[in-house]
Write a protein that holds these residues in place. Structure first.
Motif, mmCIF file in Angstrom:
data_model
loop_
_atom_site.group_PDB
_atom_site.id
_atom_site.type_symbol
_atom_site.label_atom_id
_atom_site.label_comp_id
_atom_site.label_asym_id
_atom_site.label_seq_id
_atom_site.Cartn_x
_atom_site.Cartn_y
_atom_site.Cartn_z
ATOM 1 N N VAL A 1 29.614 31.843 50.171
ATOM 2 C CA VAL A 1 30.627 32.233 49.196
ATOM 3 C C VAL A 1 31.309 33.512 49.662
ATOM 4 N N VAL B 1 33.391 35.717 42.659
ATOM 5 C CA VAL B 1 33.384 34.745 43.750
ATOM 6 C C VAL B 1 34.766 34.096 43.843
ATOM 7 N N ALA C 1 33.949 28.989 47.939
ATOM 8 C CA ALA C 1 32.578 28.585 48.238
ATOM 9 C C ALA C 1 32.582 27.345 49.119
#
Lengths: 422, 542
Positions: free
Chosen positions: B29, B36, B39
């Motif tokens: 990630v 985040v 990913a």
């Protein structure tokens, strides 16, 4: 992260801090009573097959009691254990975790594999690499789950290196190597034809030191724990058969201790999974049972804390403790060839050897039902396996209208090598 | 939610200096400003099961596919058996269907507490939560090995698979289900023992530790408000592990992230014995007790296996277009070379052709099953349960809702298993020997604890001509597809807030909430500099 994320007391509980295993177990809150219960399960496993000789500290010099196992195990000081998981399905771990009615096994295993766990928990790649290097540099016990792909290292990559490289590095200074489960022993299902990844077992890669093969797909959890217990308590590998399996657990064929054996001898066979014979618990030979050629402690140790075992539940043995069983024992629900029935003692024994091949070697096969006979056989020289891969139609054994082929067909009868044990 | 990847290439993802001794799945990630931003999930192991099965005896799948995953071996056996039942047009006696259902459900019943205490709850005592007033209580209960609930939960989780062993001989890796029925012919003692073991599990874990109330009381809950009222109803429920988990999860915000794609797939499982004595592909969905269905953009659709395909654009396999599994191919490429073409995983990307939406990634698992159970027009024999449709509407999907969906199945499946046990006719038949047809196509499906699990088999001249397996983990961790659309876990990770960049426990919650069967390693990178921040392991067991 798995364990260090917990607060200090919990993290401490599963890290080897005291001098001996006994002291560490006490710190982890494992009671003497549950530890002894665990050791008595071990004692039961050691008592299954060939007698355990030369157990360190055993008063009788033979198979140890629960107390003797406990006292040997408690004194163990921290061993360095590197535990690798290569091409595998986690079934061995699942079996292992079903080995006990308590979490003692869990704690013992976590304690033992603490270096491995510290690797997992390491905060950075560099530190983890260093920890593995340090463990590999010292004397250690190496435990391997899973097979090694040899066709292309990229089929199983660990920390940027191929499984083979990781295994070779970890084995270099290992004092004992345990291959746990059929994958680590010979490659298991992914090694069956055409073996797309070139999967092999540990002993194909590590050829300069003995590998203890804890066979089975998966092995019974108690047997895995017993093998590790033996090494820890004795500082030595147990006696093995020619397949590298510990004889204390794999010294007998399933057929030898099978509770349905009387039905085999009486010629009472289940013909389909739902007939009257099935309900009466008759012999499963005709529906494909491989018990006559399978060395395993299943009938005695059983599964899931002794709840049952395949044959006990009407399931013919598929022979998962034997090498290449996916290719040689299929179709699984068709009977073994080369057996004259109804079985009498001689043919009952020939079933095993007919499949295994006969040559000079050192395997002792004990048959409880027929009196003890000693057979000389080295299964590695067995050559052409009598039941060859399904999909390989020219070699598949098929039933004939005349019935089963007798001995003396494609496979040599083992007569000459028989000798009665005194 | 960024469903289509636009940031690929901003970080060099192919440097993997990880020191670890286990890892079938890598999750990478990038994190920017504490959130985040993208990913990638990479399956790092290939064993070639579908290639091994080609050319073999049709029954090989019964023994080979359970070895794909030792945690879900019973589920693999269940669907492999139905793939053959449909291909061979077998007759399955009602007793055999009951026993298959019981065994499969018991595997899931053992998974629920095992997963919760040994894998998921460990993160609840992460030191990042130490400032929370409820933290000490979380530690007291859930700390590994020494937590008061941990010991009981983990030990008692082994009980349901003892029932599996009674009928199947062993767990894991029994092969006792065969086309036409099961191998076991249980007697009264077997059924009595199984009942006693499960009651022990219910009395000592499910009701006593987890719920703090009777199963019946819990099953009265139909809405999110009901559930909140249940927590506060009395001391016992408030302080049970379930009551505590609900309070703690809301306290630490597990209801705020980990949404995923919001679209779900459930082929459903557990057949009504009287409606599926002659298994067919077409007749399966109506005969289900645990309903199947697809839920996308807020709409329910009937499940149709013909709409499934697998994309290999970002997987280490050759192939140019998505294929239905009956036509599926498994032709591995050299990963080193194919990485240059943007491929990054051994998992394929399963997609479902949703009417009006095209090929869509879907989340598999307990939440998908619970959503399907809320669809309109259930049959009289079918599960109908509006609770999670209500929770989705009010809370949206999240780590918390996914987790509650899993735990909700413990009382539900327990009730079903006890009902099935009581219906076994000990004098009746358990197996009908099938005709082994030379040619045919079959499909078998089930719901493993972690979701949709299906086999497609093509038999020609008495041998397997094609065999394709799609696991729940493939649905969830599959990589991007030809459109660049991210897989469900890839999507679920995006937007996750990370408080401590050096210890991103939030990623653990999200990844673990899918309970993927692969041990996975999460690598966190700084999205701006590409520097690796951390890596840690999820679902490691020994």
């Amino acid at each position: 992260m798995t364990l260090d994320s917990s607060p200090v007391p919990a993290a401490e509980a599963v890290v080897w801090r005291e001098k001996t295993l006994g002291e560490n177990l006490a710190r982890a809150g494992v009671s003497r009573r549950s530890f002894l219960a665990f050791c008595s399960r071990m004692a039961a496993v050691f008592a299954v097959g060939a007698p355990v000789a030369g157990w360190a500290g055993s008063a009788s010099g033979a198979t140890p009691t629960a107390e003797e196992i406990a006292s040997a195990l408690e004194k163990v000081t921290k061993p360095v254990v590197v535990w690798l998981q290569l091409q595998e399905c986690t079934g061995c771990s699942e079996s292992l975790l079903r080995a006990g009615g308590t979490t003692v096994e869990d704690v013992v295993l976590k304690l033992l594999s603490v270096d491995y766990l510290e690797l997992l928990m390491a905060a950075s790649g560099d530190a983890a690499n260093k920890a593995l290097e340090d463990a590999n540099a010292s004397d250690h016990v190496l435990v391997v789950n899973g097979s090694v792909p040899t066709k292309n290292g990229a089929f199983c990559v660990i920390g940027g290196e191929s499984a083979e490289t990781v295994l070779r590095k970890s084995a270099e200074n290992a004092t004992a190597v345990l291959a746990v489960g059929a994958c680590a022993v010979w490659g298991s299902v992914q090694a069956s034809k055409p073996n797309p990844t070139g999967a092999v077992g540990v002993e194909e890669i590590i050829t300069d030191k003995p590998v203890l093969n804890v066979a089975g797909c998966p092995p019974i959890g108690e047997v895995i724990v017993a093998a590790i217990t033996y090494i820890l308590a004795n500082g030595d590998l147990p006696e093995t058969d020619s397949e590298g399996r510990p004889t204390f657990a794999y010294g007998q064929r399933i057929h030898d201790t099978c509770p349905r054996r009387a039905h085999f001898d009486a010629g009472q066979f289940v013909k389909t999974f739902d007939d009257e014979g099935a309900k009466q618990g008759w012999c499963l030979y005709d529906v494909g049972c491989k018990g006559p050629s399978t060395f395993s402690p299943c009938p005695v140790v059983q599964w899931n804390l002794g709840t049952s075992w395949p044959i006990g539940s009407g399931h013919p043995c598929i022979g998962c403790t034997e090498k290449d069983f996916f290719d040689t024992f299929t179709p699984f629900y068709t009977e073994l060839p080369d057996v004259e029935l109804p079985g009498v003692e001689a043919t009952a024994n020939k079933v095993g050897l007919g499949l295994l091949g006969v040559a000079a070697g050192g395997v002792a096969i004990h048959s409880a039902a027929t009196g003890v006979r000693r057979w000389q056989g080295n299964r590695k020289d067995a050559g052409d396996a009598p039941l060859v891969a399904f999909g390989d139609t020219d070699k598949v054994w098929l039933p004939t209208p005349q019935g089963r082929p007798g001995l003396g067909g494609r496979h040599q009868a083992p007569d000459e090598t028989t000798e009665e044990q005194s | 939610m960024t469903a289509v990847d636009s940031s690929a290439g901003s970080v060099d993802l192919f440097v993997s200096p990880m020191g670890r001794v286990e890892g079938d799945l890598d999750v990478r990630v990038t994190i920017e400003d504490g959130v985040v931003t993208s990913a990638w999930t990479e399956a790092a192991m290939f064993r070639g099961f579908e290639m091994i099965l080609r050319g073999k005896d049709p029954q090989a799948g019964l023994v080979v596919t359970p070895r794909i995953c030792g945690i879900c071996g019973g589920s693999h056996l269940y669907k492999a058996c139905y793939a053959l039942d449909t291909a061979w047009k077998t007759h399955v006696p009602q007793n055999a269907t009951l026993i298959r259902n019981i065994a499969q459900a018991c595997e899931t019943l053992q998974s629920i507490p095992r997963y919760f205490y040994a894998l998921f709850a460990i993160d609840l005592v992460n030191k990042n939560y130490a400032g929370n007033p409820m933290y000490d209580e979380a530690v007291r209960r859930f700390a590994p090995y020494v937590g008061t609930s941990y010991q009981k939960g983990v030990v008692l989780s082994g009980k349901p698979v003892e029932v599996y062993a009674i009928f199947g001989g062993q767990w894991p890796h029994s092969s006792f289900m065969v086309p036409g029925g099961v191998m076991s012919a249980p007697n009264l003692a077997d059924v009595t023992r199984a009942t006693a073991i499960l009651n022990h599990w219910k009395d000592n874990w499910l009701e006593k530790e987890w719920l703090g109330c009777s199963i019946d009381r819990w099953m009265e809950i139909k809405t999110w408000e009901d559930m909140q009222a249940w927590v506060n109803e009395n001391e016992s429920q408030y302080n049970s592990d379930c009551g505590f988990f609900i309070r703690y999860a809301l306290e630490i915000g597990l209801d705020k992230y980990g949404a995923g794609c919001g679209n779900f797939i459930a082929p459903g499982t557990y057949l009504e014995p009287s409606l599926y004595e002659n298994p067919t592909v077409e007749g399966r969905q109506d005969a289900l007790i645990g309903r199947g269905g697809v839920y996308a953009n807020g709409q329910h659709f009937d499940y149709d296996q013909m709409l499934v395909s697998e994309d290999v654009t970002h997987s280490f396999y050759s192939g140019s277009r998505p294929l239905h599994p009956w036509e599926g191919e498994t032709d591995p490429l050299d990963p080193v070379k194919s990485r240059e073409k943007g491929k990054y995983s051994w998992a394929k990307s399963p997609r479902y052709e949703v009417p009006g939406l095209g090929r869509t990634p879907l989340e598999a698992g307990p939440l998908a099953r619970r959503v399907a159970a809320g669809a309109p027009n259930p049959g009289s024999h079918q599960d109908s349960d509006p609770l999670f449709i209500d929770m989705l509407a009010k809370l949206g999907p999240s780590v918390f809702v996914r987790q509650m969906a899993r735990m909700h199945e413990a009382p539900k499946y327990f009730t079903w298993v006890m009902d099935w046990l009581s219906k076994i006719d000990l004098q009746g038949s358990f197996h009908t020997k099938p005709a082994e047809l030379e040619n045919g196509k079959g499909w078998g499906a089930t719901e493993a604890a972690r979701g949709a699990l299906q086999d497609w088999i093509v038999i020609e001249n008495g041998k397997i001509a094609n065999y394709q397996v799609i696991t729940p983990t493939a649905w969830n961790i599959g990589p991007r597809d030809s459109e660049g659309t991210l897989g469900p876990i890839e999507q679920a990770l995006i937007g996750t807030p990370i408080k401590d960049m050096e210890d991103p426990v939030e990623l653990g919650h999200v990844a673990r909430s899918f309970d993927s069967c692969l041990v996975c390693t999460v690598h966190a990178y700084d999205g701006k500099t590409g520097r690796e921040l951390n890596n840690f392991v999820i679902n490691g067991m020994v």
